[in-house]
Write a protein that holds these residues in place. Sequence first.
Motif, PDB file in Angstrom:
ATOM      1  N   CYS A 144       0.828  -1.204   0.000  1.00  0.00           N
ATOM      2  CA  CYS A 144       0.000   0.000   0.000  1.00  0.00           C
ATOM      3  C   CYS A 144       0.868   1.261   0.000  1.00  0.00           C
ATOM      4  O   CYS A 144       1.903   1.305   0.674  1.00  0.00           O
ATOM      5  N   PRO A 145       0.454   2.295  -0.731  1.00  0.00           N
ATOM      6  CA  PRO A 145       1.233   3.541  -0.776  1.00  0.00           C
ATOM      7  C   PRO A 145       1.410   4.180   0.600  1.00  0.00           C
ATOM      8  O   PRO A 145       2.401   4.888   0.831  1.00  0.00           O
ATOM      9  N   SER A 146       0.456   3.957   1.502  1.00  0.00           N
ATOM     10  CA  SER A 146       0.512   4.581   2.829  1.00  0.00           C
ATOM     11  C   SER A 146       1.346   3.779   3.825  1.00  0.00           C
ATOM     12  O   SER A 146       1.541   4.220   4.969  1.00  0.00           O
ATOM     13  N   THR A 147       1.850   2.624   3.412  1.00  0.00           N
ATOM     14  CA  THR A 147       2.642   1.785   4.319  1.00  0.00           C
ATOM     15  C   THR A 147       3.993   2.418   4.600  1.00  0.00           C
ATOM     16  O   THR A 147       4.709   2.809   3.685  1.00  0.00           O
ATOM     17  N   LYS A 148       4.332   2.499   5.875  1.00  0.00           N
ATOM     18  CA  LYS A 148       5.615   3.065   6.279  1.00  0.00           C
ATOM     19  C   LYS A 148       6.747   2.112   5.907  1.00  0.00           C
ATOM     20  O   LYS A 148       6.553   0.909   5.753  1.00  0.00           O
ATOM     21  N   SER A 149       7.947   2.635   5.773  1.00  0.00           N
ATOM     22  CA  SER A 149       9.105   1.828   5.409  1.00  0.00           C
ATOM     23  C   SER A 149       9.584   0.995   6.590  1.00  0.00           C
ATOM     24  O   SER A 149       9.261   1.295   7.754  1.00  0.00           O
ATOM     25  N   TYR A 150      10.358  -0.031   6.292  1.00  0.00           N
ATOM     26  CA  TYR A 150      10.903  -0.848   7.379  1.00  0.00           C
ATOM     27  C   TYR A 150      11.850  -0.023   8.248  1.00  0.00           C
ATOM     28  O   TYR A 150      12.000  -0.284   9.441  1.00  0.00           O
ATOM     29  N   GLY A 151      12.475   0.997   7.644  1.00  0.00           N
ATOM     30  CA  GLY A 151      13.334   1.893   8.404  1.00  0.00           C
ATOM     31  C   GLY A 151      12.551   2.655   9.462  1.00  0.00           C
ATOM     32  O   GLY A 151      13.024   2.827  10.598  1.00  0.00           O
ATOM     33  N   ASP A 152      11.339   3.091   9.101  1.00  0.00           N
ATOM     34  CA  ASP A 152      10.468   3.768  10.064  1.00  0.00           C
ATOM     35  C   ASP A 152      10.083   2.823  11.196  1.00  0.00           C
ATOM     36  O   ASP A 152       9.992   3.227  12.358  1.00  0.00           O
ATOM     37  N   VAL A 153       9.849   1.558  10.842  1.00  0.00           N
ATOM     38  CA  VAL A 153       9.492   0.559  11.857  1.00  0.00           C
ATOM     39  C   VAL A 153      10.640   0.377  12.840  1.00  0.00           C
ATOM     40  O   VAL A 153      10.448   0.340  14.065  1.00  0.00           O
ATOM     41  N   LEU A 154      11.858   0.267  12.325  1.00  0.00           N
ATOM     42  CA  LEU A 154      13.014   0.067  13.191  1.00  0.00           C
ATOM     43  C   LEU A 154      13.255   1.281  14.087  1.00  0.00           C
ATOM     44  O   LEU A 154      13.625   1.136  15.258  1.00  0.00           O
ATOM     45  N   LYS A 155      13.043   2.474  13.565  1.00  0.00           N
ATOM     46  CA  LYS A 155      13.198   3.675  14.385  1.00  0.00           C
ATOM     47  C   LYS A 155      12.187   3.681  15.525  1.00  0.00           C
ATOM     48  O   LYS A 155      12.517   4.057  16.661  1.00  0.00           O
ATOM     49  N   MET A 156      10.956   3.277  15.216  1.00  0.00           N
ATOM     50  CA  MET A 156       9.923   3.230  16.249  1.00  0.00           C
ATOM     51  C   MET A 156      10.275   2.201  17.310  1.00  0.00           C
ATOM     52  O   MET A 156      10.197   2.460  18.516  1.00  0.00           O
ATOM     53  N   LEU A 157      10.683   0.997  16.856  1.00  0.00           N
ATOM     54  CA  LEU A 157      10.991  -0.070  17.806  1.00  0.00           C
ATOM     55  C   LEU A 157      12.229   0.246  18.644  1.00  0.00           C
ATOM     56  O   LEU A 157      12.354  -0.225  19.777  1.00  0.00           O
ATOM     57  N   SER A 158      13.120   1.063  18.106  1.00  0.00           N
ATOM     58  CA  SER A 158      14.338   1.412  18.834  1.00  0.00           C
ATOM     59  C   SER A 158      14.036   2.212  20.105  1.00  0.00           C
ATOM     60  O   SER A 158      14.873   2.300  21.008  1.00  0.00           O
ATOM     61  N   GLU A 160      11.663   1.310  22.051  1.00  0.00           N
ATOM     62  CA  GLU A 160      11.230   0.309  23.034  1.00  0.00           C
ATOM     63  C   GLU A 160      12.452  -0.178  23.804  1.00  0.00           C
ATOM     64  O   GLU A 160      13.466  -0.578  23.211  1.00  0.00           O
ATOM     65  N   GLU A 161      12.371  -0.152  25.131  1.00  0.00           N
ATOM     66  CA  GLU A 161      13.523  -0.484  25.965  1.00  0.00           C
ATOM     67  C   GLU A 161      14.028  -1.897  25.706  1.00  0.00           C
ATOM     68  O   GLU A 161      15.239  -2.129  25.575  1.00  0.00           O
ATOM     69  N   ASP A 162      13.111  -2.865  25.613  1.00  0.00           N
ATOM     70  CA  ASP A 162      13.514  -4.259  25.411  1.00  0.00           C
ATOM     71  C   ASP A 162      14.186  -4.439  24.061  1.00  0.00           C
ATOM     72  O   ASP A 162      15.219  -5.106  23.942  1.00  0.00           O
ATOM     73  N   PHE A 163      13.615  -3.824  23.017  1.00  0.00           N
ATOM     74  CA  PHE A 163      14.185  -3.924  21.674  1.00  0.00           C
ATOM     75  C   PHE A 163      15.579  -3.290  21.643  1.00  0.00           C
ATOM     76  O   PHE A 163      16.527  -3.890  21.121  1.00  0.00           O
ATOM     77  N   ALA A 164      15.685  -2.082  22.179  1.00  0.00           N
ATOM     78  CA  ALA A 164      16.958  -1.368  22.160  1.00  0.00           C
ATOM     79  C   ALA A 164      18.046  -2.141  22.897  1.00  0.00           C
ATOM     80  O   ALA A 164      19.202  -2.180  22.460  1.00  0.00           O
ATOM     81  N   LYS A 165      17.679  -2.774  23.988  1.00  0.00           N
ATOM     82  CA  LYS A 165      18.659  -3.531  24.768  1.00  0.00           C
ATOM     83  C   LYS A 165      19.130  -4.766  24.022  1.00  0.00           C
ATOM     84  O   LYS A 165      20.329  -5.056  23.959  1.00  0.00           O
ATOM     85  N   ARG A 166      18.200  -5.496  23.422  1.00  0.00           N
ATOM     86  CA  ARG A 166      18.553  -6.737  22.748  1.00  0.00           C
ATOM     87  C   ARG A 166      19.305  -6.491  21.447  1.00  0.00           C
ATOM     88  O   ARG A 166      20.151  -7.281  21.056  1.00  0.00           O
ATOM     89  N   ILE A 167      18.999  -5.388  20.766  1.00  0.00           N
ATOM     90  CA  ILE A 167      19.647  -5.132  19.476  1.00  0.00           C
ATOM     91  C   ILE A 167      21.106  -4.743  19.666  1.00  0.00           C
ATOM     92  O   ILE A 167      21.919  -4.851  18.740  1.00  0.00           O
ATOM     93  N   GLU A 168      21.473  -4.290  20.855  1.00  0.00           N
ATOM     94  CA  GLU A 168      22.857  -3.949  21.126  1.00  0.00           C
ATOM     95  C   GLU A 168      23.702  -5.200  21.365  1.00  0.00           C
ATOM     96  O   GLU A 168      24.936  -5.149  21.333  1.00  0.00           O
ATOM     97  N   GLU A 169      23.045  -6.316  21.610  1.00  0.00           N
ATOM     98  CA  GLU A 169      23.751  -7.568  21.869  1.00  0.00           C
ATOM     99  C   GLU A 169      23.927  -8.348  20.563  1.00  0.00           C
ATOM    100  O   GLU A 169      23.649  -7.842  19.482  1.00  0.00           O
ATOM    101  N   ASN A 170      24.380  -9.591  20.662  1.00  0.00           N
ATOM    102  CA  ASN A 170      24.565 -10.416  19.464  1.00  0.00           C
ATOM    103  C   ASN A 170      23.212 -10.944  18.986  1.00  0.00           C
ATOM    104  O   ASN A 170      22.780 -12.037  19.352  1.00  0.00           O
ATOM    105  N   ALA A 171      22.555 -10.146  18.184  1.00  0.00           N
ATOM    106  CA  ALA A 171      21.224 -10.509  17.692  1.00  0.00           C
ATOM    107  C   ALA A 171      21.095 -10.134  16.222  1.00  0.00           C
ATOM    108  O   ALA A 171      21.746  -9.212  15.742  1.00  0.00           O
ATOM    109  N   GLU A 172      20.253 -10.881  15.519  1.00  0.00           N
ATOM    110  CA  GLU A 172      19.978 -10.597  14.112  1.00  0.00           C
ATOM    111  C   GLU A 172      18.501 -10.238  13.957  1.00  0.00           C
ATOM    112  O   GLU A 172      17.664 -10.594  14.791  1.00  0.00           O
ATOM    113  N   LEU A 173      18.192  -9.542  12.874  1.00  0.00           N
ATOM    114  CA  LEU A 173      16.828  -9.101  12.609  1.00  0.00           C
ATOM    115  C   LEU A 173      16.267  -9.782  11.364  1.00  0.00           C
ATOM    116  O   LEU A 173      16.953  -9.900  10.349  1.00  0.00           O
TER     117      LEU A 173
END
Length: 214
Positions: A144-158, A160-173
């Motif tokens: 859909c044209p109104s769908t946000k980019s995956y980059g926008d999703v990652l910025k939003m999730l960043s 989130e405390e749990d997301f931000a903490k886990r992404i700093e560790e050895n994790a893949e997306l």
Amino acid sequence: MIKKLFIIITVLCSALTCCGKNSKLDSKISQLRNDIYAYDCKDFTLTALADTVEAPLSSDGAVGKLEKVITFKLKTKNPAQNTENCSIAFSLNKKNYSKDFEFKQIPTLLSCQVKVNELPKKSLEISLTVNGKASQITLKSVKCPSTKSYGDVLKMLSSEEDFAKRIEENAELRIRLINNGGYDYWYVGIIDKEKTVSYLVDGESLEIIAKKSD
């Protein structure tokens, strides 16, 4: 003049910081499905899932070698229709590809996967051959044209405390666009050797619809 120069420098520094952050997250992506293409008629539905994905895909928290692949799924609407000999052929950036469909446990659903040098943009013209009869069809993006980019999703999730903490560790997306009934969602999974935390995000509002830990 000095005030204007200060503002410009501040904006540039902010932009560079954002770019660095996005690049860091991009380096952690082991699967990205940024678009889905589809064709529908009275006899069948053909879907193409366009992925940049780690090969082989391994849930170890690290990102290995990435490949571009298109997964085709052919679903026939008539269970009695004979699809014993089914293949697909197409061209991307002047390079030709072809593949036979493979039979699965469901008689009306066939699939095949093709490794490509680049992924399609907006549409994909293909030749579908069923029992010796070839048809030229165009699969179009369902995003859909109104769908946000995956980059926008990652910025939003960043944020989130749990997301931000886990992404700093050895994790893949693993990030996958999901289209259901003409509406888009984003699946985002953070994976390490111990567990997977999954998010389902509304494609337009970026609202977190569900969160699951495995």
